[in-house]
Design a protein around this motif. Structure first.
Motif, PDB file in Angstrom:
ATOM      1  N   VAL A 123       0.848  -1.193   0.000  1.00 46.21           N
ATOM      2  CA  VAL A 123       0.000   0.000   0.000  1.00 46.21           C
ATOM      3  C   VAL A 123       0.887   1.249   0.000  1.00 46.21           C
ATOM      4  O   VAL A 123       0.626   2.216  -0.717  1.00 46.21           O
ATOM      5  CB  VAL A 123      -0.981  -0.007   1.202  1.00 46.21           C
ATOM      6  N   ALA A 124       1.966   1.199   0.778  1.00 43.36           N
ATOM      7  CA  ALA A 124       2.903   2.335   0.794  1.00 43.36           C
ATOM      8  C   ALA A 124       3.500   2.558  -0.598  1.00 43.36           C
ATOM      9  O   ALA A 124       3.822   3.682  -0.979  1.00 43.36           O
ATOM     10  CB  ALA A 124       4.010   2.097   1.810  1.00 43.36           C
ATOM     11  N   GLY A 125       3.609   1.482  -1.365  1.00 47.52           N
ATOM     12  CA  GLY A 125       4.144   1.589  -2.723  1.00 47.52           C
ATOM     13  C   GLY A 125       3.074   1.968  -3.736  1.00 47.52           C
ATOM     14  O   GLY A 125       3.356   2.036  -4.933  1.00 47.52           O
ATOM     15  N   GLY A 126       1.836   2.159  -3.287  1.00 47.22           N
ATOM     16  CA  GLY A 126       0.787   2.661  -4.169  1.00 47.22           C
ATOM     17  C   GLY A 126      -0.271   1.649  -4.588  1.00 47.22           C
ATOM     18  O   GLY A 126      -1.199   1.978  -5.324  1.00 47.22           O
ATOM     19  N   VAL A 127      -0.175   0.405  -4.116  1.00 47.68           N
ATOM     20  CA  VAL A 127      -1.134  -0.636  -4.542  1.00 47.68           C
ATOM     21  C   VAL A 127      -2.493  -0.429  -3.847  1.00 47.68           C
ATOM     22  O   VAL A 127      -2.553  -0.090  -2.669  1.00 47.68           O
ATOM     23  CB  VAL A 127      -0.590  -2.048  -4.205  1.00 47.68           C
ATOM     24  N   THR A 128      -3.568  -0.635  -4.599  1.00 50.36           N
ATOM     25  CA  THR A 128      -4.912  -0.576  -4.022  1.00 50.36           C
ATOM     26  C   THR A 128      -5.666  -1.851  -4.413  1.00 50.36           C
ATOM     27  O   THR A 128      -5.150  -2.671  -5.189  1.00 50.36           O
ATOM     28  CB  THR A 128      -5.728   0.621  -4.572  1.00 50.36           C
ATOM     29  N   SER A 129      -6.884  -1.983  -3.910  1.00 49.99           N
ATOM     30  CA  SER A 129      -7.681  -3.179  -4.218  1.00 49.99           C
ATOM     31  C   SER A 129      -8.079  -3.238  -5.701  1.00 49.99           C
ATOM     32  O   SER A 129      -8.527  -4.248  -6.201  1.00 49.99           O
ATOM     33  CB  SER A 129      -8.926  -3.227  -3.339  1.00 49.99           C
ATOM     34  N   GLU A 130      -7.891  -2.130  -6.392  1.00 45.66           N
ATOM     35  CA  GLU A 130      -8.225  -2.096  -7.823  1.00 45.66           C
ATOM     36  C   GLU A 130      -7.132  -2.710  -8.692  1.00 45.66           C
ATOM     37  O   GLU A 130      -7.340  -2.936  -9.879  1.00 45.66           O
ATOM     38  CB  GLU A 130      -8.368  -0.645  -8.306  1.00 45.66           C
ATOM     39  N   ASP A 131      -5.953  -2.893  -8.117  1.00 47.70           N
ATOM     40  CA  ASP A 131      -4.807  -3.299  -8.938  1.00 47.70           C
ATOM     41  C   ASP A 131      -4.814  -4.774  -9.308  1.00 47.70           C
ATOM     42  O   ASP A 131      -5.330  -5.626  -8.579  1.00 47.70           O
ATOM     43  CB  ASP A 131      -3.501  -2.953  -8.219  1.00 47.70           C
ATOM     44  N   ILE A 132      -4.227  -5.046 -10.470  1.00 51.66           N
ATOM     45  CA  ILE A 132      -3.998  -6.423 -10.926  1.00 51.66           C
ATOM     46  C   ILE A 132      -2.493  -6.628 -10.902  1.00 51.66           C
ATOM     47  O   ILE A 132      -1.750  -5.938 -11.608  1.00 51.66           O
ATOM     48  CB  ILE A 132      -4.561  -6.637 -12.348  1.00 51.66           C
ATOM     49  N   ILE A 133      -2.065  -7.550 -10.049  1.00 49.11           N
ATOM     50  CA  ILE A 133      -0.634  -7.667  -9.762  1.00 49.11           C
ATOM     51  C   ILE A 133      -0.068  -8.956 -10.343  1.00 49.11           C
ATOM     52  O   ILE A 133      -0.556 -10.049 -10.047  1.00 49.11           O
ATOM     53  CB  ILE A 133      -0.399  -7.678  -8.227  1.00 49.11           C
ATOM     54  N   GLN A 134       0.951  -8.814 -11.144  1.00 50.94           N
ATOM     55  CA  GLN A 134       1.643  -9.973 -11.703  1.00 50.94           C
ATOM     56  C   GLN A 134       2.869 -10.262 -10.845  1.00 50.94           C
ATOM     57  O   GLN A 134       3.757  -9.419 -10.714  1.00 50.94           O
ATOM     58  CB  GLN A 134       2.060  -9.655 -13.141  1.00 50.94           C
ATOM     59  N   ILE A 135       2.887 -11.454 -10.255  1.00 47.54           N
ATOM     60  CA  ILE A 135       4.020 -11.800  -9.393  1.00 47.54           C
ATOM     61  C   ILE A 135       5.014 -12.615 -10.205  1.00 47.54           C
ATOM     62  O   ILE A 135       4.794 -13.788 -10.486  1.00 47.54           O
ATOM     63  CB  ILE A 135       3.545 -12.531  -8.124  1.00 47.54           C
ATOM     64  N   SER A 136       6.092 -11.952 -10.598  1.00 50.62           N
ATOM     65  CA  SER A 136       7.092 -12.608 -11.445  1.00 50.62           C
ATOM     66  C   SER A 136       8.351 -12.968 -10.659  1.00 50.62           C
ATOM     67  O   SER A 136       9.451 -12.952 -11.185  1.00 50.62           O
ATOM     68  CB  SER A 136       7.437 -11.706 -12.638  1.00 50.62           C
ATOM     69  N   PHE A 137       8.156 -13.289  -9.398  1.00 50.22           N
ATOM     70  CA  PHE A 137       9.191 -13.909  -8.577  1.00 50.22           C
ATOM     71  C   PHE A 137       9.030 -15.412  -8.787  1.00 50.22           C
ATOM     72  O   PHE A 137       7.898 -15.882  -8.953  1.00 50.22           O
ATOM     73  CB  PHE A 137       8.892 -13.676  -7.087  1.00 50.22           C
ATOM     74  N   GLY A 138      10.123 -16.155  -8.697  1.00 51.15           N
ATOM     75  CA  GLY A 138       9.997 -17.608  -8.806  1.00 51.15           C
ATOM     76  C   GLY A 138       9.239 -18.169  -7.602  1.00 51.15           C
ATOM     77  O   GLY A 138       9.604 -17.893  -6.461  1.00 51.15           O
ATOM     78  N   TYR A 139       8.149 -18.890  -7.856  1.00 49.80           N
ATOM     79  CA  TYR A 139       7.407 -19.530  -6.746  1.00 49.80           C
ATOM     80  C   TYR A 139       8.204 -20.738  -6.263  1.00 49.80           C
ATOM     81  O   TYR A 139       9.031 -21.280  -6.995  1.00 49.80           O
ATOM     82  CB  TYR A 139       6.019 -19.946  -7.210  1.00 49.80           C
ATOM     83  N   GLY A 140       7.940 -21.149  -5.051  1.00 52.62           N
ATOM     84  CA  GLY A 140       8.671 -22.284  -4.487  1.00 52.62           C
ATOM     85  C   GLY A 140       9.018 -21.980  -3.054  1.00 52.62           C
ATOM     86  O   GLY A 140       8.281 -21.249  -2.374  1.00 52.62           O
ATOM     87  N   LEU A 141      10.143 -22.451  -2.594  1.00 50.87           N
ATOM     88  CA  LEU A 141      10.535 -22.247  -1.194  1.00 50.87           C
ATOM     89  C   LEU A 141      10.889 -20.791  -0.894  1.00 50.87           C
ATOM     90  O   LEU A 141      10.839 -20.345   0.244  1.00 50.87           O
ATOM     91  CB  LEU A 141      11.729 -23.143  -0.855  1.00 50.87           C
ATOM     92  N   PHE A 142      11.281 -20.052  -1.929  1.00 51.59           N
ATOM     93  CA  PHE A 142      11.630 -18.628  -1.833  1.00 51.59           C
ATOM     94  C   PHE A 142      10.488 -17.842  -1.188  1.00 51.59           C
ATOM     95  O   PHE A 142       9.326 -17.993  -1.574  1.00 51.59           O
ATOM     96  CB  PHE A 142      11.907 -18.145  -3.265  1.00 51.59           C
ATOM     97  N   THR A 143      10.836 -16.992  -0.211  1.00 55.16           N
ATOM     98  CA  THR A 143       9.787 -16.270   0.521  1.00 55.16           C
ATOM     99  C   THR A 143       9.111 -15.177  -0.309  1.00 55.16           C
ATOM    100  O   THR A 143       7.998 -14.785  -0.010  1.00 55.16           O
ATOM    101  CB  THR A 143      10.385 -15.577   1.766  1.00 55.16           C
TER     102      THR A 143
END
Ligand code: ADP
Ligand code: ZN
Length: 436
Positions: A123-143
């Protein structure tokens, strides 16, 4: 100007109140560690702090010994776990490129708090409930990936668990799903932002407006480049596996230091060599104590990250302390011919020079006991390769800059566009061949 905050009452709490909460939670954490983790029980007994009932002020923390990455390794995988496995709902781990991975475990409450902490940063970075967020971090054990995933859902944003890899598909998703926010490492975001230029679609086909980047250093110059390529606004956030992952601190709209979540983390700065606590504004190693984690609490964790802290009020209205962008790590500091060099310094120099792309490799070799540093840098434009004079001038110009800013003679090699490896996770730009 108070903008939207995820937990405004907490994020704008007066300092005395923050410190009162910290003191209470520090005592609880010490007692909890003393009661539940053999390693802490032993250390707290030896240093005389015991179960923490004698702690009277926050600065009494200095009597508690540090915890290091080696403690995590030596107690791999569950030696530092403080709750019974039946209460643990998640296990994460760092990639462990050097030796055993670092493991973190979470209770249900830890996961809930974590998702609030990441939501604060987002939210501090500007995200709101209206946003569509693409998570392009590798999923897996990585936090990073699941951390941001839960945090974004917590805000009510729409999450696309894209994971990393497959550039064309990443850009296609971005266009087709109307993605407004990108979560990635700065190096991957930079890579994607360059790929946009070649993908053959105008920037207007993308709705992207925010980049919530983290997990490795992002210099202001690199940030500007990503912002310009994508026409977005980027914010930085910081965390690590040992402390539960992202959400430890993050940029606000002022982008003048990342606010800690001080009700959950107690930060200190120490002198790396002596271990002495340093004051506000002094540069040293960041040490953090978790105040609410139950799966794996950590007392005075030495992050190896070099930074400084300010407690000054921020224009955004948040009262929690801020850390500066990290200036490097105590362990990735290169010592070349006796000169201390951080890769981020080199990056800062490169990114401000025309005609080269922000992709580079540092190759360190030793011959006859003399170190030498080669900096391989990519040209932005292939045409330059045909102009010997300009190529040679550019090379000399970069070498002169390095010499005057780092105080070090380097060898610059200019290579063709797109020939230096691209990274989808954290960038690995250093090849140190000295001890081989
Ligand atoms: P993660 O995988 O969540 O990045 P790791 O435990 O693998 O966590 O690595 C943590 C380290 O990554 C930190 O100690 C720090 O050196 C680096 N790091 C993470 N976020 C940032 C950031 N925003 N800026 C600079 N360095 C960062
Ligand atoms: Zn702020």
């Amino acid at each position: 100007m108070i903008k939207l905050m995820f937990q405004k009452e907490i994020e704008t709490m007066p300092r005395e109140q923050i410190e009162a909460i910290q003191l209470e939670r520090l005592k609880e954490t010490v007692k909890y560690c003393y009661d539940n983790v053999p390693l802490y029980h032993k250390r707290l007994t030896e240093c005389g702090v015991g179960d923490g009932s004698k702690i009277k002020t926050l600065s009494d923390i200095e009597y508690i010994p540090f915890t290091t990455k080696d403690d995590f390794r030596d107690n791999y995988p569950f030696g530092l776990m403080a709750a019974p496995m039946k209460d643990i709902v998640r296990i994460h781990a760092s990639s462990g490129t050097t030796g055993k991975p670092t493991v973190g475990v979470y209770t249900k409450e830890d996961i809930k708090i974590w998702s609030d902490l990441v939501a604060r940063v987002a939210v501090a970075g500007g995200v709101t409930s209206e946003d569509i967020i693409q998570i392009s971090f590798g999923y897996g054990l990585f936090t990073g990936a699941l951390g941001l995933h839960y945090g974004m859902e917590n805000i009510g944003a729409t999450v696309i668990p894209a994971s990393s890899g497959n550039t064309e598909k990443q850009l296609m998703m971005m266009r087709d799903y109307g993605v407004t926010g990108l979560v990635a490492t700065p190096s991957y975001a930079l890579y994607l932002s360059e790929a946009v230029k070649e993908a053959g679609y105008p920037l207007s086909d993308y709705k992207l407006r925010l980049g919530i980047l983290g997990s490795e250093p992002c210099t202001p110059a690199m940030r500007s480049q990503i912002e310009a390529n994508f026409n977005i606004r980027v914010s930085d956030n910081y965390g690590m596996t040992e402390l539960g992952g992202p959400g430890v601190s993050g940029d606000c709209e002022a982008r003048n230091g990342m606010h800690f979540a001080e009700d959950h983390f107690l930060p200190e700065i120490i002198d790396t060599d002596t271990g002495k606590r340093l004051g506000e504004g002094e540069v040293g190693e960041l040490v953090i104590t978790t105040l609410t984690r139950r799966g794996m609490p950590v007392l005075r964790y030495r992050t190896k990250d070099i930074t400084k802290i300010t407690y000054e009020p921020c224009s955004c209205g948040r009262t929690h302390a801020r850390m500066s962008k990290t200036m490097g790590r105590t362990d990735d500091m290169l010592i070349i011919k006796g000169v201390n060099v951080f890769p981020t310094q080199i990056e800062n120099i490169l990114i401000n020079i025309k005609d080269i792309a922000p992709h580079y490799m540092l190759i360190i070799t030793r011959e006859n006991y003399r170190d030498s540093l080669e900096i391989k840098v990519e040209l932005e434009n292939v045409e330059l390769l045909e102009n010997y004079q300009r190529l040679s001038d550019l090379k000399k110009h970069i070498e002169a800059k390095m010499q005057s800013i780092l105080g070090l003679r380097t060898k610059v090699t200019l290579v063709a566009p797109k020939t230096i490896e691209r990274f989808q996770g954290k960038a690995k730009r250093i090849v140190d061949l000295r001890n081989q």
